[in-house]
Write a protein that holds these residues in place. Structure first.
Motif, PDB file in Angstrom:
ATOM      1  N   THR A 188     -20.551  23.549 -13.847  1.00  0.00           N
ATOM      2  CA  THR A 188     -22.461  23.796 -14.453  1.00  0.00           C
ATOM      3  C   THR A 188     -22.510  24.148 -15.908  1.00  0.00           C
ATOM      4  OG1 THR A 188     -22.398  26.679 -14.073  1.00  0.00           O
ATOM      5  CG2 THR A 188     -22.376  24.901 -12.361  1.00  0.00           C
ATOM      6  N   ASN A 189     -23.484  24.089 -16.344  1.00  0.00           N
ATOM      7  CA  ASN A 189     -23.633  25.028 -17.845  1.00  0.00           C
ATOM      8  C   ASN A 189     -23.515  26.368 -17.757  1.00  0.00           C
ATOM      9  OD1 ASN A 189     -23.561  22.258 -18.937  1.00  0.00           O
ATOM     10  ND2 ASN A 189     -26.448  22.239 -18.258  1.00  0.00           N
ATOM     11  N   ALA A 190     -23.415  26.811 -17.108  1.00  0.00           N
ATOM     12  CA  ALA A 190     -23.236  28.344 -16.754  1.00  0.00           C
ATOM     13  C   ALA A 190     -23.199  29.113 -18.233  1.00  0.00           C
ATOM     14  CB  ALA A 190     -22.748  29.289 -15.747  1.00  0.00           C
ATOM     15  N   LYS A 191     -24.019  30.329 -18.729  1.00  0.00           N
ATOM     16  CA  LYS A 191     -22.941  31.201 -19.690  1.00  0.00           C
ATOM     17  C   LYS A 191     -22.326  32.081 -19.046  1.00  0.00           C
ATOM     18  CE  LYS A 191     -26.187  29.229 -23.247  1.00  0.00           C
ATOM     19  NZ  LYS A 191     -27.644  29.471 -24.332  1.00  0.00           N
ATOM     20  N   ILE A 192     -21.353  32.862 -19.555  1.00  0.00           N
ATOM     21  CA  ILE A 192     -21.004  34.043 -18.725  1.00  0.00           C
ATOM     22  C   ILE A 192     -19.586  34.793 -19.531  1.00  0.00           C
ATOM     23  CG2 ILE A 192     -18.405  34.285 -16.895  1.00  0.00           C
ATOM     24  CD1 ILE A 192     -19.020  31.632 -16.492  1.00  0.00           C
ATOM     25  N   PRO A 193     -20.842  36.156 -20.187  1.00  0.00           N
ATOM     26  CA  PRO A 193     -20.368  36.944 -20.666  1.00  0.00           C
ATOM     27  C   PRO A 193     -18.811  37.844 -19.950  1.00  0.00           C
ATOM     28  CG  PRO A 193     -22.447  37.621 -19.874  1.00  0.00           C
ATOM     29  CD  PRO A 193     -22.206  36.528 -19.357  1.00  0.00           C
ATOM     30  N   THR A 221     -17.501  23.073 -18.625  1.00  0.00           N
ATOM     31  CA  THR A 221     -18.034  22.626 -19.022  1.00  0.00           C
ATOM     32  C   THR A 221     -19.015  21.408 -18.821  1.00  0.00           C
ATOM     33  OG1 THR A 221     -16.645  21.191 -17.713  1.00  0.00           O
ATOM     34  CG2 THR A 221     -15.651  21.224 -19.508  1.00  0.00           C
ATOM     35  N   GLY A 222     -19.296  22.044 -17.827  1.00  0.00           N
ATOM     36  CA  GLY A 222     -20.993  21.126 -17.438  1.00  0.00           C
ATOM     37  C   GLY A 222     -20.479  20.048 -16.747  1.00  0.00           C
ATOM     38  N   GLY A 223     -20.935  19.334 -17.409  1.00  0.00           N
ATOM     39  CA  GLY A 223     -21.420  18.047 -16.256  1.00  0.00           C
ATOM     40  C   GLY A 223     -22.627  17.924 -15.709  1.00  0.00           C
ATOM     41  N   SER A 224     -22.706  18.143 -14.321  1.00  0.00           N
ATOM     42  CA  SER A 224     -23.923  17.576 -13.714  1.00  0.00           C
ATOM     43  C   SER A 224     -23.492  19.272 -12.788  1.00  0.00           C
ATOM     44  CB  SER A 224     -23.129  16.888 -12.134  1.00  0.00           C
ATOM     45  OG  SER A 224     -21.929  17.368 -11.275  1.00  0.00           O
ATOM     46  N   PRO A 225     -24.518  19.872 -13.465  1.00  0.00           N
ATOM     47  CA  PRO A 225     -24.495  20.986 -12.076  1.00  0.00           C
ATOM     48  C   PRO A 225     -25.836  21.336 -11.541  1.00  0.00           C
ATOM     49  CG  PRO A 225     -25.485  20.980 -14.470  1.00  0.00           C
ATOM     50  CD  PRO A 225     -25.512  19.835 -14.304  1.00  0.00           C
ATOM     51  N   ILE A 226     -26.081  19.724 -11.314  1.00  0.00           N
ATOM     52  CA  ILE A 226     -27.528  19.879  -9.459  1.00  0.00           C
ATOM     53  C   ILE A 226     -26.772  19.010  -8.699  1.00  0.00           C
ATOM     54  CG2 ILE A 226     -29.306  18.483  -8.810  1.00  0.00           C
ATOM     55  CD1 ILE A 226     -30.408  17.526 -11.513  1.00  0.00           C
ATOM     56  N   SER A 227     -25.281  19.060  -9.057  1.00  0.00           N
ATOM     57  CA  SER A 227     -24.516  18.975  -7.696  1.00  0.00           C
ATOM     58  C   SER A 227     -23.319  19.849  -7.217  1.00  0.00           C
ATOM     59  CB  SER A 227     -23.671  17.630  -7.643  1.00  0.00           C
ATOM     60  OG  SER A 227     -22.929  17.719  -9.343  1.00  0.00           O
ATOM     61  N   GLY A 246     -32.029  32.664  -5.277  1.00  0.00           N
ATOM     62  CA  GLY A 246     -31.802  31.414  -5.706  1.00  0.00           C
ATOM     63  C   GLY A 246     -32.260  30.875  -7.261  1.00  0.00           C
ATOM     64  N   ILE A 247     -33.648  31.437  -7.318  1.00  0.00           N
ATOM     65  CA  ILE A 247     -33.842  31.026  -9.170  1.00  0.00           C
ATOM     66  C   ILE A 247     -32.708  31.583  -9.787  1.00  0.00           C
ATOM     67  CG2 ILE A 247     -35.736  31.832 -10.469  1.00  0.00           C
ATOM     68  CD1 ILE A 247     -37.567  31.545  -7.967  1.00  0.00           C
ATOM     69  N   ALA A 248     -32.909  33.286  -9.638  1.00  0.00           N
ATOM     70  CA  ALA A 248     -31.917  33.328 -10.665  1.00  0.00           C
ATOM     71  C   ALA A 248     -30.021  32.112 -10.681  1.00  0.00           C
ATOM     72  CB  ALA A 248     -30.896  34.693  -9.661  1.00  0.00           C
ATOM     73  N   LEU A 249     -29.104  31.822  -9.149  1.00  0.00           N
ATOM     74  CA  LEU A 249     -28.932  31.111  -9.557  1.00  0.00           C
ATOM     75  C   LEU A 249     -28.857  29.783  -9.547  1.00  0.00           C
ATOM     76  CD1 LEU A 249     -27.533  31.562  -5.697  1.00  0.00           C
ATOM     77  CD2 LEU A 249     -26.132  31.829  -7.833  1.00  0.00           C
ATOM     78  N   MET A 250     -29.920  29.426  -9.944  1.00  0.00           N
ATOM     79  CA  MET A 250     -30.219  27.648 -10.290  1.00  0.00           C
ATOM     80  C   MET A 250     -30.673  28.179 -11.911  1.00  0.00           C
ATOM     81  SD  MET A 250     -33.035  26.330  -8.078  1.00  0.00           S
ATOM     82  CE  MET A 250     -34.319  27.066  -7.762  1.00  0.00           C
ATOM     83  N   PRO A 257     -21.888  23.398  -6.471  1.00  0.00           N
ATOM     84  CA  PRO A 257     -22.915  23.953  -5.367  1.00  0.00           C
ATOM     85  C   PRO A 257     -23.617  25.504  -5.476  1.00  0.00           C
ATOM     86  CG  PRO A 257     -20.237  23.536  -4.538  1.00  0.00           C
ATOM     87  CD  PRO A 257     -21.052  23.252  -6.143  1.00  0.00           C
ATOM     88  N   VAL A 258     -23.114  26.541  -6.803  1.00  0.00           N
ATOM     89  CA  VAL A 258     -23.531  27.055  -6.769  1.00  0.00           C
ATOM     90  C   VAL A 258     -25.403  26.532  -7.056  1.00  0.00           C
ATOM     91  CG1 VAL A 258     -23.940  28.964  -8.748  1.00  0.00           C
ATOM     92  CG2 VAL A 258     -21.759  27.799  -8.189  1.00  0.00           C
ATOM     93  N   PHE A 259     -25.345  25.891  -7.762  1.00  0.00           N
ATOM     94  CA  PHE A 259     -27.066  25.305  -7.627  1.00  0.00           C
ATOM     95  C   PHE A 259     -26.987  24.942  -6.671  1.00  0.00           C
ATOM     96  CE2 PHE A 259     -30.493  21.971  -7.733  1.00  0.00           C
ATOM     97  CZ  PHE A 259     -31.227  22.415  -8.621  1.00  0.00           C
ATOM     98  N   LEU A 260     -26.476  23.990  -5.469  1.00  0.00           N
ATOM     99  CA  LEU A 260     -27.325  23.873  -4.509  1.00  0.00           C
ATOM    100  C   LEU A 260     -27.462  25.561  -2.994  1.00  0.00           C
ATOM    101  CD1 LEU A 260     -24.933  20.929  -3.500  1.00  0.00           C
ATOM    102  CD2 LEU A 260     -27.735  20.650  -4.056  1.00  0.00           C
ATOM    103  N   ALA A 261     -26.207  26.276  -3.522  1.00  0.00           N
ATOM    104  CA  ALA A 261     -26.923  27.084  -2.575  1.00  0.00           C
ATOM    105  C   ALA A 261     -28.204  28.172  -3.572  1.00  0.00           C
ATOM    106  CB  ALA A 261     -25.213  27.880  -3.119  1.00  0.00           C
ATOM    107  N   GLY A 262     -28.708  27.979  -4.515  1.00  0.00           N
ATOM    108  CA  GLY A 262     -29.518  28.842  -5.406  1.00  0.00           C
ATOM    109  C   GLY A 262     -30.971  28.317  -4.493  1.00  0.00           C
ATOM    110  N   ALA A 263     -30.698  26.705  -4.753  1.00  0.00           N
ATOM    111  CA  ALA A 263     -31.715  25.954  -3.841  1.00  0.00           C
ATOM    112  C   ALA A 263     -32.337  26.250  -2.216  1.00  0.00           C
ATOM    113  CB  ALA A 263     -31.808  24.408  -4.347  1.00  0.00           C
ATOM    114  N   GLY A 264     -31.565  26.483  -2.096  1.00  0.00           N
ATOM    115  CA  GLY A 264     -31.741  26.765  -0.582  1.00  0.00           C
ATOM    116  C   GLY A 264     -31.988  27.889  -0.765  1.00  0.00           C
ATOM    117  N   LEU A 265     -31.238  28.622  -0.697  1.00  0.00           N
ATOM    118  CA  LEU A 265     -31.854  29.970  -0.717  1.00  0.00           C
ATOM    119  C   LEU A 265     -33.221  29.931  -0.848  1.00  0.00           C
ATOM    120  CD1 LEU A 265     -29.063  32.539  -2.014  1.00  0.00           C
ATOM    121  CD2 LEU A 265     -29.876  31.893   0.658  1.00  0.00           C
TER     122      LEU A 265
END
Lengths: 200, 65
Positions: free
Chosen positions: A128-133, A154-160, B20-24, A162-170
């Protein structure tokens, strides 16, 4: 009473706003030591670099790392820390820690970390494009070394990811709960009275 | 007249929504992936969820006895 509540709420928000940029300002900082990091792609070609203290590895310009690649690092301390403990935190969460075993009194070192063998959740985040301290600390009787900075995948496809998909599901379940709450919020006479009213 | 509210449902809905919003937001790099941001968004979601439980307009209003 209401004024006190407003002041407390305002103070809380201002405190949070002041706290968040402060953590970003600590990026690529080092005390008691210095070092540099070179991220490499899977084929061994250089990808990004950062030094602490120095350029790169900041919140605005995080060190980009390849989930299939590796990281080469080198560093030195102002004094030889022969014993004590070291620890690394990612996003404020303890990641790795251990004991310092430096009987020879070395003040510099180098090494590399292969990311291909990292746990699956780490791989997911790095796609993903996450910035991690990240913050590392080494302390012993001779002194303390602390360094911090920011990593990014390196990013690429954040939407695909699993972290994004889990967030969208929650978030979808949460939104569904809000809808159910709206539908289920009813006003009426108390149960017995309502039953009695229905009977008449 | 008694209105049926659902603060517990609001709590868990807000919690799920906040996480969920946080993860996105994390995956797009909009906010740094830290425990602090996760806690802020989680608590914010919970507060909004409970507030909605008490603020949403009541439906199915019936006349009293």
């Amino acid at each position: 009473m209401h004024a006190t509540g407003r002041i407390a709420a305002t103070a809380t928000v201002v405190g949070m706003c002041a706290l968040l940029p402060a953590s970003a300002a600590l990026a690529a900082d080092a005390e008691g030591c210095q070092g540099s990091v070179q991220s490499l792609m899977a084929d061994g070609s250089p990808l990004d670099s950062a030094s602490a203290p120095g350029e790169g590895g900041t919140a605005d310009d995080p060190l980009v790392i390849d989930p299939e690649g590796s990281i080469a690092w080198e560093g030195s301390t102002g004094v030889a820390i022969t014993s004590g403990t070291w620890s690394v935190t990612l996003g404020g969460v303890p990641f790795r820690s251990g004991d310092v075993d430096n009987a020879d009194g070395d003040t510099s070192g180098s090494g590399s970390v292969d990311l291909a063998g990292a746990p699956a959740p780490v791989q997911w985040v790095l796609t993903t494009n996450a910035k991690i301290p990240v913050e590392g600390t080494m302390s012993g009787p001779e002194g303390t070394c602390t360094a911090s900075g920011y990593l990014a995948g390196t990013g690429g496809s954040p939407i695909s990811s699993p972290v994004f998909l889990a967030g969208a599901g929650l978030a979808a379940f949460g939104a569904l709960g809000v809808v159910l709450m709206a539908v289920g919020t009813k006003a009426g006479a108390a149960g017995a009275a309502a039953a009695g009213g229905a009977g008449t | 007249m008694k209105t049926r509210r659902h603060p517990i449902l609001g709590f868990f809905s807000g919690l799920l929504l906040g996480v969920g919003i946080a993860l996105m937001l994390f995956t797009f790099g909009i906010v740094p992936m830290t425990v602090l941001w996760l806690a802020v968004l989680m608590v914010g979601g919970i507060v909004i969820g409970i507030a909605l439980a008490y603020a949403l307009p009541a439906r199915g209003r019936t006349s009293g006895p």
